[in-house]
Write a protein that holds these residues in place. Structure first.
Motif, PDB file in Angstrom:
ATOM      1  N   ALA A 129       0.850  -1.188   0.000  1.00 42.26           N
ATOM      2  CA  ALA A 129       0.000   0.000   0.000  1.00 42.26           C
ATOM      3  C   ALA A 129       0.883   1.234   0.000  1.00 42.26           C
ATOM      4  N   GLU A 130       0.378   2.282  -0.600  1.00 38.25           N
ATOM      5  CA  GLU A 130       1.136   3.519  -0.636  1.00 38.25           C
ATOM      6  C   GLU A 130       1.202   4.099   0.775  1.00 38.25           C
ATOM      7  N   PRO A 131       2.325   4.763   1.104  1.00 39.66           N
ATOM      8  CA  PRO A 131       2.395   5.383   2.433  1.00 39.66           C
ATOM      9  C   PRO A 131       1.375   6.520   2.534  1.00 39.66           C
ATOM     10  N   ALA A 132       0.930   6.775   3.741  1.00 38.48           N
ATOM     11  CA  ALA A 132      -0.030   7.843   3.967  1.00 38.48           C
ATOM     12  C   ALA A 132       0.616   9.184   3.644  1.00 38.48           C
ATOM     13  N   VAL A 133      -0.101  10.005   2.926  1.00 34.30           N
ATOM     14  CA  VAL A 133       0.381  11.336   2.586  1.00 34.30           C
ATOM     15  C   VAL A 133      -0.130  12.290   3.665  1.00 34.30           C
ATOM     16  N   PRO A 134       0.775  13.060   4.269  1.00 31.20           N
ATOM     17  CA  PRO A 134       0.316  13.987   5.310  1.00 31.20           C
ATOM     18  C   PRO A 134      -0.704  14.968   4.738  1.00 31.20           C
ATOM     19  N   CYS A 135      -1.696  15.245   5.519  1.00 33.36           N
ATOM     20  CA  CYS A 135      -2.745  16.169   5.102  1.00 33.36           C
ATOM     21  C   CYS A 135      -2.198  17.585   5.135  1.00 33.36           C
ATOM     22  N   ALA A 136      -2.435  18.325   4.082  1.00 25.94           N
ATOM     23  CA  ALA A 136      -1.959  19.696   4.000  1.00 25.94           C
ATOM     24  C   ALA A 136      -3.028  20.701   4.395  1.00 25.94           C
ATOM     25  N   GLU A 137      -4.246  20.219   4.689  1.00 35.95           N
ATOM     26  CA  GLU A 137      -5.299  21.143   5.072  1.00 35.95           C
ATOM     27  C   GLU A 137      -4.903  21.870   6.342  1.00 35.95           C
ATOM     28  N   GLU A 138      -5.224  23.128   6.411  1.00 37.14           N
ATOM     29  CA  GLU A 138      -4.824  23.981   7.520  1.00 37.14           C
ATOM     30  C   GLU A 138      -5.205  23.387   8.870  1.00 37.14           C
ATOM     31  N   GLU A 139      -6.428  22.870   8.982  1.00 35.08           N
ATOM     32  CA  GLU A 139      -6.878  22.331  10.264  1.00 35.08           C
ATOM     33  C   GLU A 139      -6.055  21.114  10.669  1.00 35.08           C
ATOM     34  N   CYS A 140      -5.613  20.328   9.703  1.00 36.09           N
ATOM     35  CA  CYS A 140      -4.793  19.153   9.999  1.00 36.09           C
ATOM     36  C   CYS A 140      -3.404  19.587  10.465  1.00 36.09           C
ATOM     37  N   VAL A 141      -2.827  20.540   9.779  1.00 30.88           N
ATOM     38  CA  VAL A 141      -1.501  21.032  10.135  1.00 30.88           C
ATOM     39  C   VAL A 141      -1.527  21.624  11.536  1.00 30.88           C
ATOM     40  N   GLU A 142      -2.563  22.413  11.833  1.00 31.44           N
ATOM     41  CA  GLU A 142      -2.682  23.002  13.166  1.00 31.44           C
ATOM     42  C   GLU A 142      -2.826  21.934  14.231  1.00 31.44           C
ATOM     43  N   ARG A 143      -3.628  20.908  13.949  1.00 31.45           N
ATOM     44  CA  ARG A 143      -3.862  19.855  14.925  1.00 31.45           C
ATOM     45  C   ARG A 143      -2.584  19.066  15.172  1.00 31.45           C
ATOM     46  N   ARG A 144      -1.830  18.761  14.095  1.00 32.59           N
ATOM     47  CA  ARG A 144      -0.574  18.025  14.280  1.00 32.59           C
ATOM     48  C   ARG A 144       0.388  18.825  15.142  1.00 32.59           C
ATOM     49  N   ALA A 145       0.462  20.145  14.924  1.00 32.62           N
ATOM     50  CA  ALA A 145       1.336  20.995  15.737  1.00 32.62           C
ATOM     51  C   ALA A 145       0.875  20.970  17.188  1.00 32.62           C
ATOM     52  N   GLY A 146      -0.431  21.034  17.421  1.00 33.43           N
ATOM     53  CA  GLY A 146      -0.970  20.965  18.777  1.00 33.43           C
ATOM     54  C   GLY A 146      -0.697  19.618  19.419  1.00 33.43           C
ATOM     55  N   ASP A 147      -0.799  18.521  18.643  1.00 35.79           N
ATOM     56  CA  ASP A 147      -0.521  17.182  19.164  1.00 35.79           C
ATOM     57  C   ASP A 147       0.938  17.064  19.590  1.00 35.79           C
ATOM     58  N   LYS A 148       1.862  17.618  18.784  1.00 37.79           N
ATOM     59  CA  LYS A 148       3.288  17.558  19.124  1.00 37.79           C
ATOM     60  C   LYS A 148       3.567  18.350  20.401  1.00 37.79           C
ATOM     61  N   ALA A 149       2.977  19.542  20.504  1.00 41.03           N
ATOM     62  CA  ALA A 149       3.176  20.358  21.709  1.00 41.03           C
ATOM     63  C   ALA A 149       2.606  19.659  22.928  1.00 41.03           C
ATOM     64  N   ARG A 150       1.435  19.053  22.794  1.00 42.94           N
ATOM     65  CA  ARG A 150       0.810  18.341  23.902  1.00 42.94           C
ATOM     66  C   ARG A 150       1.677  17.157  24.322  1.00 42.94           C
ATOM     67  N   ALA A 151       2.241  16.434  23.350  1.00 40.75           N
ATOM     68  CA  ALA A 151       3.098  15.288  23.654  1.00 40.75           C
ATOM     69  C   ALA A 151       4.336  15.731  24.424  1.00 40.75           C
ATOM     70  N   ARG A 152       4.909  16.868  24.042  1.00 33.08           N
ATOM     71  CA  ARG A 152       6.084  17.372  24.769  1.00 33.08           C
ATOM     72  C   ARG A 152       5.732  17.721  26.211  1.00 33.08           C
ATOM     73  N   ARG A 153       4.559  18.337  26.413  1.00 35.82           N
ATOM     74  CA  ARG A 153       4.137  18.705  27.769  1.00 35.82           C
ATOM     75  C   ARG A 153       3.852  17.482  28.625  1.00 35.82           C
ATOM     76  N   GLU A 154       3.330  16.416  28.008  1.00 35.54           N
ATOM     77  CA  GLU A 154       2.923  15.237  28.764  1.00 35.54           C
ATOM     78  C   GLU A 154       4.056  14.268  29.016  1.00 35.54           C
ATOM     79  N   ARG A 155       5.214  14.473  28.374  1.00 28.94           N
ATOM     80  CA  ARG A 155       6.345  13.577  28.577  1.00 28.94           C
ATOM     81  C   ARG A 155       6.870  13.690  30.000  1.00 28.94           C
ATOM     82  N   PRO A 156       7.149  12.544  30.646  1.00 31.30           N
ATOM     83  CA  PRO A 156       7.701  12.609  32.006  1.00 31.30           C
ATOM     84  C   PRO A 156       9.091  13.227  31.993  1.00 31.30           C
ATOM     85  N   ALA A 157       9.405  13.957  33.036  1.00 30.41           N
ATOM     86  CA  ALA A 157      10.696  14.659  33.121  1.00 30.41           C
ATOM     87  C   ALA A 157      11.817  13.704  33.435  1.00 30.41           C
TER      88      ALA A 157
END
Length: 170
Positions: A142-170
């Motif tokens: 199967a072809e690899p998933a192509v990242p969504c370029a829609e603005e809402e997707c890009v914003e959500r991915r950025a928010g997910d990355k920031a949330r993951a950094r905050r939730e990582r144990p120190a």
């Protein structure tokens, strides 16, 4: 509809909502469903508000919403005067995610169809194109998933990355 003073066992709650006892206990453990009162013998006693909330949870889960989405919707539903913009955004994000999953499933189906078309089941297992293709590590089915370029997707991915950094144990 249950009377406001009606009480029921976990079995009756399950029958009223179509949700199994283990799932009800799980929702209590993760605090989606409030802890019920207990009898002197320790049996759970549920009230009509449990039926309403459990039906809400069940319907939300049937629509594919995550536990965290359901938790947020329950929180939002408590403030009846609040604007529903966040509810709308949450549902629209879920629809967007479903569109991605549908696209991925269609790609997967096409890859499996190509495999099935290459075989037709007439030969021996030793000559099976499907098994051969599955064993070839270098061949991508199967072809690899192509990242969504829609603005809402890009914003959500950025928010997910920031949330993951905050939730990582120190």
């Amino acid at each position: 509809m249950a009377r406001d003073d009606e009480q029921m066992t976990i079995g009756a709650l399950g029958q009223a909502t179509g949700v199994g006892a283990e799932t009800i206990r799980y929702y209590e453990r993760i605090e989606l469903l409030p802890q019920p009162a207990r009898t002197a013998g320790g049996y759970r006693i549920y009230r009509p508000e449990h039926v309403r909330r459990l039906n809400f949870i069940r319907r939300s889960r049937e629509l594919g919403l995550s536990i965290e989405d359901v938790r947020e919707l329950l929180s939002l539903a408590r403030d009846r005067l609040r604007p529903c913009a966040r509810v709308d955004r949450l549902v629209r994000d879920h629809i967007h995610d479903l569109d991605h999953k549908i696209d991925d499933l269609q790609k997967l189906r096409a890859a499996l169809q190509r495999l099935a078309d290459s075989c037709r089941g007439g030969g021996r297992v030793s000559e099976c194109r499907i098994l051969e293709a599955l064993q070839e590590a270098e061949e991508t089915l199967a072809e690899p998933a192509v990242p969504c370029a829609e603005e809402e997707c890009v914003e959500r991915r950025a928010g997910d990355k920031a949330r993951a950094r905050r939730e990582r144990p120190a």
